[in-house]
Design an enzyme around this catalytic site. Structure first.
Site, PDB file in Angstrom:
ATOM      1  N   CYS A  19      25.139  -2.217 -19.522  1.00 27.98           N
ATOM      2  CA  CYS A  19      26.534  -2.175 -20.000  1.00 27.98           C
ATOM      3  C   CYS A  19      26.701  -2.875 -21.347  1.00 27.98           C
ATOM      4  O   CYS A  19      27.779  -2.812 -21.943  1.00 27.98           O
ATOM      5  CB  CYS A  19      27.454  -2.793 -18.967  1.00 27.98           C
ATOM      6  SG  CYS A  19      27.425  -1.866 -17.427  1.00 27.98           S
TER       7      CYS A  19
ATOM      8  N   HIS B  96      33.722  -5.538 -22.040  1.00 27.44           N
ATOM      9  CA  HIS B  96      33.193  -4.534 -21.116  1.00 27.44           C
ATOM     10  C   HIS B  96      34.044  -4.574 -19.845  1.00 27.44           C
ATOM     11  O   HIS B  96      34.475  -5.637 -19.403  1.00 27.44           O
ATOM     12  CB  HIS B  96      31.730  -4.839 -20.792  1.00 27.44           C
ATOM     13  CG  HIS B  96      31.209  -4.013 -19.659  1.00 27.44           C
ATOM     14  ND1 HIS B  96      31.263  -2.648 -19.678  1.00 27.44           N
ATOM     15  CD2 HIS B  96      30.679  -4.357 -18.454  1.00 27.44           C
ATOM     16  CE1 HIS B  96      30.761  -2.176 -18.547  1.00 27.44           C
ATOM     17  NE2 HIS B  96      30.405  -3.196 -17.785  1.00 27.44           N
TER      18      HIS B  96
ATOM     19  N   ASN C 233      34.252   1.533 -14.507  1.00 28.95           N
ATOM     20  CA  ASN C 233      33.174   0.942 -15.310  1.00 28.95           C
ATOM     21  C   ASN C 233      32.380   2.090 -15.941  1.00 28.95           C
ATOM     22  O   ASN C 233      31.652   2.792 -15.237  1.00 28.95           O
ATOM     23  CB  ASN C 233      32.294   0.093 -14.383  1.00 28.95           C
ATOM     24  CG  ASN C 233      31.144  -0.581 -15.110  1.00 28.95           C
ATOM     25  OD1 ASN C 233      30.817  -0.220 -16.251  1.00 28.95           O
ATOM     26  ND2 ASN C 233      30.526  -1.546 -14.463  1.00 28.95           N
TER      27      ASN C 233
HETATM   28  O1  UT7 Z   1      28.894  -3.493 -15.382  1.00 28.51           O
HETATM   29  C1  UT7 Z   1      27.757  -4.237 -15.320  1.00 28.51           C
HETATM   30  C2  UT7 Z   1      27.807  -5.427 -14.488  1.00 28.51           C
HETATM   31  N1  UT7 Z   1      28.441  -5.233 -13.225  1.00 28.51           N
HETATM   32  C3  UT7 Z   1      29.347  -6.094 -12.819  1.00 28.51           C
HETATM   33  O2  UT7 Z   1      29.692  -6.970 -13.549  1.00 28.51           O
HETATM   34  C4  UT7 Z   1      29.885  -5.954 -11.411  1.00 28.51           C
HETATM   35  C5  UT7 Z   1      30.030  -7.307 -10.789  1.00 28.51           C
HETATM   36  N2  UT7 Z   1      30.394  -7.287  -9.392  1.00 28.51           N
HETATM   37  C6  UT7 Z   1      31.628  -6.916  -8.958  1.00 28.51           C
HETATM   38  O3  UT7 Z   1      32.464  -6.497  -9.718  1.00 28.51           O
HETATM   39  C7  UT7 Z   1      31.954  -7.141  -7.510  1.00 28.51           C
HETATM   40  O4  UT7 Z   1      30.948  -7.910  -6.911  1.00 28.51           O
HETATM   41  C8  UT7 Z   1      32.133  -5.827  -6.690  1.00 28.51           C
HETATM   42  C9  UT7 Z   1      33.395  -5.125  -7.127  1.00 28.51           C
HETATM   43  C10 UT7 Z   1      30.920  -4.939  -6.873  1.00 28.51           C
HETATM   44  C11 UT7 Z   1      32.292  -6.175  -5.215  1.00 28.51           C
HETATM   45  O5  UT7 Z   1      33.400  -7.049  -5.025  1.00 28.51           O
HETATM   46  P1  UT7 Z   1      33.218  -8.412  -4.249  1.00 28.51           P
HETATM   47  O6  UT7 Z   1      34.540  -9.035  -4.205  1.00 28.51           O
HETATM   48  O7  UT7 Z   1      32.118  -9.194  -4.899  1.00 28.51           O
HETATM   49  O8  UT7 Z   1      32.823  -7.913  -2.832  1.00 28.51           O
HETATM   50  P2  UT7 Z   1      31.546  -8.327  -1.969  1.00 28.51           P
HETATM   51  O9  UT7 Z   1      30.348  -7.559  -2.404  1.00 28.51           O
HETATM   52  O10 UT7 Z   1      31.458  -9.816  -1.893  1.00 28.51           O
HETATM   53  O11 UT7 Z   1      31.993  -7.783  -0.548  1.00 28.51           O
HETATM   54  C12 UT7 Z   1      33.111  -8.362   0.162  1.00 28.51           C
HETATM   55  C13 UT7 Z   1      33.427  -7.484   1.344  1.00 28.51           C
HETATM   56  C14 UT7 Z   1      32.177  -7.086   2.151  1.00 28.51           C
HETATM   57  O12 UT7 Z   1      32.528  -7.034   3.520  1.00 28.51           O
HETATM   58  P3  UT7 Z   1      32.138  -8.227   4.504  1.00 28.51           P
HETATM   59  O13 UT7 Z   1      30.646  -8.344   4.436  1.00 28.51           O
HETATM   60  O14 UT7 Z   1      32.831  -9.441   3.966  1.00 28.51           O
HETATM   61  O15 UT7 Z   1      32.678  -7.750   5.822  1.00 28.51           O
HETATM   62  C15 UT7 Z   1      31.879  -5.686   1.659  1.00 28.51           C
HETATM   63  O16 UT7 Z   1      31.186  -4.923   2.628  1.00 28.51           O
HETATM   64  O17 UT7 Z   1      33.998  -6.247   0.894  1.00 28.51           O
HETATM   65  C16 UT7 Z   1      33.274  -5.157   1.452  1.00 28.51           C
HETATM   66  N3  UT7 Z   1      33.313  -4.034   0.516  1.00 28.51           N
HETATM   67  C17 UT7 Z   1      34.275  -3.123   0.518  1.00 28.51           C
HETATM   68  N4  UT7 Z   1      35.343  -2.947   1.313  1.00 28.51           N
HETATM   69  C18 UT7 Z   1      36.137  -1.899   1.062  1.00 28.51           C
HETATM   70  C19 UT7 Z   1      32.443  -3.762  -0.501  1.00 28.51           C
HETATM   71  N5  UT7 Z   1      32.836  -2.645  -1.132  1.00 28.51           N
HETATM   72  C20 UT7 Z   1      33.959  -2.232  -0.518  1.00 28.51           C
HETATM   73  C21 UT7 Z   1      34.823  -1.145  -0.720  1.00 28.51           C
HETATM   74  N6  UT7 Z   1      35.897  -1.016   0.083  1.00 28.51           N
HETATM   75  N7  UT7 Z   1      34.624  -0.239  -1.695  1.00 28.51           N
END
Ligand code: UT7
Length: 334
Positions: free
Chosen positions: A115, A256, A286
């Site tokens: 990115c 970004h 993104n």
């Molecule tokens: O562009 C290049 C670099 N990329 C980035 O900078 C991306 C950085 N990361 C992020 O933006 C975030 O980590 C994400 C948007 C990818 C994920 O958000 P998060 O708040 O970090 O969620 P998480 O991975 O900690 O997951 C929290 C919960 C999990 O459930 P449990 O284990 O707590 O029950 C996930 O399974 O949210 C769940 N989850 C979702 N729930 C509903 C993950 N994706 C989804 C979804 N819908 N789409």
């Protein structure tokens, strides 16, 4: 003699027509509009028609950019395409773009920095212009990232969208303006957190790599998030301090767009208020290497008031690699 700098003379973009909304995704995976909006800020994203590739979008963004400047393709010396989704492993997408737009006097190459691809490409082209080796460069960020997304994986499929953005760089006619500074970093120890394991020379395509879903984006969201918040906000604040500026001096922060929460943390760390932050993640998701030039396009073409001569802009990015960096621009126009 004053140092030669490069400046952004013109901008262009391409957005595929097809939209994928959060309610579409609710029917595909176990997710909700509420989760996607609050955790990421994305409402809808664009998807390129199958079979077209990054060069299709890059060519259209480049053409708009050249038309806005009134510059012919044969006047371009250099084409750099920031992409992680080239049409093919080789030849480079830059070669396909060069041929399609008729830039018969240009050389060029693709640059892979996740990115941060556009920011790294911009800095590279700017240095070639500063050195006097190049007079006119097309810098493009183009990614059809949705071709690498597993639409059964809710961790990744809600985030990404396709787009391209382009800028035309030239030597700045007036000292003290243009691309004044940039700070760039890589840290390969973060590579495993955001990658596509299959399809390269280590794990070429086999039935097994396909069955293992190794040709899709893998992201450990939490680890990438932590590093992105930290590094992007630090490097954006650092470029202000290094140049004796504060957030108050900045007309637009163009970061970004990976996640609204990362953008907000960066703006806060820099002391930049909300109205000065370009945030297009809601409409486009993104878009990998296209997000920064899309933001620049919005600031220059769509905002009112937009950018005027003397305005300071900060660009910032973080991506797979890890790669990250920032650039400071002082806008020049006739
Ligand atoms: O562009 C290049 C670099 N990329 C980035 O900078 C991306 C950085 N990361 C992020 O933006 C975030 O980590 C994400 C948007 C990818 C994920 O958000 P998060 O708040 O970090 O969620 P998480 O991975 O900690 O997951 C929290 C919960 C999990 O459930 P449990 O284990 O707590 O029950 C996930 O399974 O949210 C769940 N989850 C979702 N729930 C509903 C993950 N994706 C989804 C979804 N819908 N789409």
């Amino acid at each position: 003699m004053a140092k030669r700098t490069a400046y952004v003379r013109s901008v262009g973009r391409f957005l595929p027509e097809k939209k994928l909304t959060n309610s579409d995704l609710e029917k595909m995976v176990d997710t909700s509009d509420e989760w996607i909006v609050t955790r990421t800020g994305v409402r809808e994203r664009r998807i390129l028609e199958p079979g077209l590739g990054s060069s299709y979008m890059a060519v259209r963004a480049a053409r708009e950019c050249l038309e806005r400047a009134g510059v012919g393709p044969e006047e371009v010396d250099l084409i750099i395409v920031g992409t992680v989704t080239p049409d093919m492993m080789f030849p480079a997408t830059a070669c396909l773009v060069q041929n399609e737009i008729g830039a018969k006097n240009a050389w060029g190459f693709d640059l892979s920095a996740g990115c941060s691809g556009f920011l790294f490409s911009l800095s590279t082209a700017a240095q070639l212009i500063e050195a006097g080796r190049v007079n006119r460069a097309l810098v493009i960020g183009s990614d059809v990232i949705t071709t690498l997304i597993d639409y059964t994986d809710r961790n990744t499929c809600v985030i990404f969208g396709d787009a391209a953005g382009a800028v035309l760089l030239e030597a700045c006619p007036e000292p003290g303006f243009g691309i004044l500074d940039f700070i760039l970093h890589i840290d390969g120890s973060g590579g495993e957190y955001l990658c596509m394991k299959g399809g390269g020379s280590r794990r070429p395509a086999t039935h097994q790599t396909v069955d293992n879903k190794e040709h899709f984006v893998f992201q450990d969201g939490r680890n990438v998030f932590k590093a992105a918040v930290n590094e992007m906000s630090n490097v954006a604040a650092e470029i202000l301090e290094k140049n004796g500026l504060t957030g108050k001096d900045i007309t637009f922060l163009i970061p970004h767009q990976a996640n609204n929460r990362i953008v907000e943390a960066t703006a806060k760390r820099m002391g930049i208020e909300n109205g000065k932050v370009i945030a297009n993640i809601g409409n486009y998701g993104n878009t990998v290497s296209a997000s920064v030039p899309l933001g620049l396009y919005e600031a220059v073409v769509e905002r009112d008031p937009g950018v005027k001569k003397g305005d300071y802009l900060v660009l910032a990015a973080f991506g797979a690699g890890f790669t990250w960096g920032s650039a400071l621009l002082r806008w020049w126009e006739q």
